[in-house]
Design an enzyme around this catalytic site. Structure first.
Site, PDB file in Angstrom:
ATOM      1  N   HIS A 119       0.663  -1.603   0.114  1.00 37.85           N
ATOM      2  CA  HIS A 119      -0.207  -0.429   0.327  1.00 37.85           C
ATOM      3  C   HIS A 119       1.110   1.019  -0.106  1.00 37.85           C
ATOM      4  O   HIS A 119       0.322   2.127   0.583  1.00 37.85           O
ATOM      5  CB  HIS A 119      -0.800   0.256   1.056  1.00 37.85           C
ATOM      6  CG  HIS A 119      -2.162  -0.661   0.870  1.00 37.85           C
ATOM      7  ND1 HIS A 119      -3.314  -0.279   0.780  1.00 37.85           N
ATOM      8  CD2 HIS A 119      -2.314  -1.773   1.048  1.00 37.85           C
ATOM      9  CE1 HIS A 119      -4.022  -1.413   0.315  1.00 37.85           C
ATOM     10  NE2 HIS A 119      -3.754  -2.810   0.642  1.00 37.85           N
ATOM     11  N   THR A 120       2.257   1.084  -0.360  1.00 37.96           N
ATOM     12  CA  THR A 120       2.958   2.449  -0.452  1.00 37.96           C
ATOM     13  C   THR A 120       2.554   3.177  -1.463  1.00 37.96           C
ATOM     14  O   THR A 120       3.078   4.450  -1.704  1.00 37.96           O
ATOM     15  CB  THR A 120       4.482   2.243  -0.032  1.00 37.96           C
ATOM     16  OG1 THR A 120       4.401   0.928  -1.218  1.00 37.96           O
ATOM     17  CG2 THR A 120       4.875   1.603   0.509  1.00 37.96           C
ATOM     18  N   ASP A 121       2.043   2.582  -3.078  1.00 40.85           N
ATOM     19  CA  ASP A 121       2.411   3.140  -4.362  1.00 40.85           C
ATOM     20  C   ASP A 121       1.190   4.114  -3.735  1.00 40.85           C
ATOM     21  O   ASP A 121       1.629   5.650  -4.178  1.00 40.85           O
ATOM     22  CB  ASP A 121       2.400   2.011  -5.369  1.00 40.85           C
ATOM     23  CG  ASP A 121       0.837   1.600  -5.436  1.00 40.85           C
ATOM     24  OD1 ASP A 121      -0.020   1.449  -4.298  1.00 40.85           O
ATOM     25  OD2 ASP A 121       0.217   0.965  -5.970  1.00 40.85           O
ATOM     26  N   GLY A 144      -8.343 -14.208  -9.348  1.00 41.64           N
ATOM     27  CA  GLY A 144      -8.745 -13.822  -8.274  1.00 41.64           C
ATOM     28  C   GLY A 144      -7.864 -14.644  -7.131  1.00 41.64           C
ATOM     29  O   GLY A 144      -7.941 -14.908  -5.539  1.00 41.64           O
ATOM     30  N   ALA A 145      -6.031 -14.883  -7.741  1.00 47.82           N
ATOM     31  CA  ALA A 145      -5.505 -15.438  -7.357  1.00 47.82           C
ATOM     32  C   ALA A 145      -4.472 -14.297  -6.379  1.00 47.82           C
ATOM     33  O   ALA A 145      -3.200 -14.412  -5.862  1.00 47.82           O
ATOM     34  CB  ALA A 145      -4.302 -15.994  -7.824  1.00 47.82           C
ATOM     35  N   GLY A 146      -4.663 -13.122  -6.394  1.00 47.60           N
ATOM     36  CA  GLY A 146      -4.288 -12.083  -6.020  1.00 47.60           C
ATOM     37  C   GLY A 146      -3.092 -11.764  -7.188  1.00 47.60           C
ATOM     38  O   GLY A 146      -2.289 -10.717  -6.500  1.00 47.60           O
ATOM     39  N   GLU A 158      -7.894   1.924 -14.965  1.00 48.26           N
ATOM     40  CA  GLU A 158      -8.306   1.029 -13.355  1.00 48.26           C
ATOM     41  C   GLU A 158      -9.248   2.754 -12.426  1.00 48.26           C
ATOM     42  O   GLU A 158     -10.043   2.438 -11.662  1.00 48.26           O
ATOM     43  CB  GLU A 158      -7.602   0.692 -12.472  1.00 48.26           C
ATOM     44  CG  GLU A 158      -7.772  -0.159 -11.349  1.00 48.26           C
ATOM     45  CD  GLU A 158      -7.752  -2.231 -11.705  1.00 48.26           C
ATOM     46  OE1 GLU A 158      -7.192  -2.116 -12.739  1.00 48.26           O
ATOM     47  OE2 GLU A 158      -9.012  -2.334 -11.097  1.00 48.26           O
ATOM     48  N   ASP A 169       0.967  -2.285  -9.584  1.00 49.03           N
ATOM     49  CA  ASP A 169       0.292  -4.126 -10.764  1.00 49.03           C
ATOM     50  C   ASP A 169       0.625  -3.747 -12.580  1.00 49.03           C
ATOM     51  O   ASP A 169       1.160  -4.235 -12.860  1.00 49.03           O
ATOM     52  CB  ASP A 169      -1.090  -3.719 -10.573  1.00 49.03           C
ATOM     53  CG  ASP A 169      -1.335  -4.411  -9.341  1.00 49.03           C
ATOM     54  OD1 ASP A 169      -0.522  -4.691  -8.033  1.00 49.03           O
ATOM     55  OD2 ASP A 169      -2.611  -3.620  -8.535  1.00 49.03           O
TER      56      ASP A 169
HETATM   57  C1  GLA Z   1      -3.295  -3.498  -4.835  1.00 48.85           C
HETATM   58  C2  GLA Z   1      -3.583  -2.417  -5.157  1.00 48.85           C
HETATM   59  C3  GLA Z   1      -2.040  -1.921  -5.795  1.00 48.85           C
HETATM   60  C4  GLA Z   1      -1.439  -1.236  -4.215  1.00 48.85           C
HETATM   61  C5  GLA Z   1      -1.275  -3.142  -3.647  1.00 48.85           C
HETATM   62  C6  GLA Z   1      -0.790  -3.207  -2.204  1.00 48.85           C
HETATM   63  O1  GLA Z   1      -2.956  -4.761  -5.576  1.00 48.85           O
HETATM   64  O2  GLA Z   1      -3.718  -2.857  -7.033  1.00 48.85           O
HETATM   65  O3  GLA Z   1      -2.368  -0.720  -6.693  1.00 48.85           O
HETATM   66  O4  GLA Z   1      -2.337  -0.919  -3.671  1.00 48.85           O
HETATM   67  O5  GLA Z   1      -2.870  -3.389  -3.580  1.00 48.85           O
HETATM   68  O6  GLA Z   1      -0.156  -3.036  -2.703  1.00 48.85           O
END
Ligand code: GLA
Length: 384
Positions: free
Chosen positions: A33-35, A121-123, A159, A171
């Site tokens: 969550h730094t982005d 859905g696999a993250g 997005e 991402d």
């Molecule tokens: C998701 C979001 C990214 C990033 C991550 C957490 O994957 O799409 O932009 O914020 O969560 O680092």
């Protein structure tokens, strides 16, 4: 690589695709969550991803078919995000709209077939892969030019503004800039992307909990808002800070009693993650995978305690992985609130160890995790 895409395309459309593009999914390696907080993050593109095949139509329609078997028809220029079964088309349509807004001329519509080797859905961000593959293919089809960062920004804009997810650049940046056997490091304040070699003998294993959090999008948006609240509160002490990532660990500690307790925890996660990205970078340069692993474990602990974006199932996976001698470290990867855990392992970790973890996990949570052993692969590319 594009044989299944060709086959699907020919089932639905009269001719062959003129262009194909592939874009990979990603692993978030460190920097959670730094982005969207102007911070640092490292990820890796994986070898699995999404391939699209496209050709021009003669009318003003867009026809898209996916390997899940559904064909969706959308009038050119009539770009509205949809809910329900066809919401997967928001990714390519969002990208089409962003590119059209940037000046891409679309005199006629297009046919598109989409196939995936990425477990959805696999993250692992199949959405960014879909956006980047679409952007690459449409650029070739309609004669639109931009650079690699430009493609990443198109995906993110689609997005943020079309799909409505306030994500950062991680991402799409990793899917665009990925390189085989390399990590991608992003400085999100300046949007600079560099690749750094993965140490030899290090492996990625992904354990998807298969636990779906019903409110994952709103939980992500809550954290987004809390981070902005944290910045606003800290700016009372540090008016020069433009993002949460400009606050040092010392500054945060000094302001602890001036800000709300919950807000302090959220800020501690972001400030700590930025510090850990720097530590990991140094440890990688020294080939010290044990030190890298320790940072991965600390990152997960901070997610669990400070950012509260882990869930019990992910905590179990991390705990079980940490018991394995071949695991350097493990952490949740991506947004959290469900999804997957990533483990960095040595070459001795194999299916047998993975199966032991799966069995224990299933006994405890009644869910079968999906397991992938993957590698750092190349970024989005035009295949033809
Ligand atoms: C998701 C979001 C990214 C990033 C991550 C957490 O994957 O799409 O932009 O914020 O969560 O680092």
């Amino acid at each position: 690589m594009h044989a299944p895409t060709l086959e699907l395309f020919q089932q639905y459309f009269p001719r062959q695709p003129v262009h194909y593009a592939f874009a990979p999914g990603r692993i978030e390696f460190i920097g959670n969550h730094t982005d969207y907080n102007g911070g640092l993050v490292m990820g890796a593109a994986v070898t699995e991803g999404i391939t699209v095949g496209v050709s021009l139509r003669e009318d003003a329609m867009i026809h898209i078919v996916s390997d899940a078997g559904d064909l969706v028809e959308i009038p050119l220029g009539n770009y509205k995000a949809v809910k329900g079964a066809a919401s997967w088309t928001n990714y390519p349509i969002g990208v089409t709209k962003v590119m059209a807004d940037l000046g891409m001329a679309t005199p006629t519509g297009y046919n598109m077939a989409v196939t995936s080797t990425l477990p959805s859905g696999a993250g692992m961000s199949s959405s960014a892969a879909f956006e980047l593959a679409t952007a690459k293919a449409l650029a070739a089809l309609y004669g639109f030019e931009t650079d690699t960062a430009g493609f990443a920004r198109i995906g993110r804009k689609a997005e943020n503004e079309f799909v409505g997810m306030p994500c950062g650049i991680l991402d799409q940046g990793v899917s665009a800039f990925g390189k085989a056997d390399h990590l991608v490091k992003i400085d999100c304040a300046t949007e600079t992307f560099v690749t750094e070699p993965m140490p030899r003998g290090a492996h990625f294993w992904i354990f998807n909990s298969n636990k779906k959090h019903a409110l994952v999008d709103s939980a992500y948006a809550d954290r987004f808002r809390e981070c902005h609240d944290a910045l606003a509160q800290l700016q009372a002490d540090y008016p020069e800070a433009k993002t949460l990532s400009e606050i040092s660990e010392g500054q945060l500690a000094a302001s602890k009693h001036n800000i709300d307790e919950l807000i302090f925890l959220r800020a501690a996660h972001i400030v700590g993650e930025n510090a850990r990205v720097r530590k990991v970078e140094m440890a990688l340069a020294n080939n010290d995978l044990k030190a890298v692993g320790a940072c991965l474990n600390q990152s997960h602990e901070s997610s669990r305690v400070n950012f509260e974006n882990s869930i019990e199932e992910l905590d179990t996976l991390v705990e079980l992985l940490k018991l394995q001698p071949s695991v350097y470290g493990a952490r949740l990867t991506g947004g959290g609130f469900g999804g997957a855990v990533m483990a960095l392992t040595d070459t001795n970790f194999g299916q047998a160890q993975a199966d032991v973890i799966a069995t224990t996990f299933e006994a405890r949570h009644g869910l079968q995790p999906s397991i992938f052993h993957t590698q750092a692969g190349d970024g989005a590319k035009l295949l033809k």
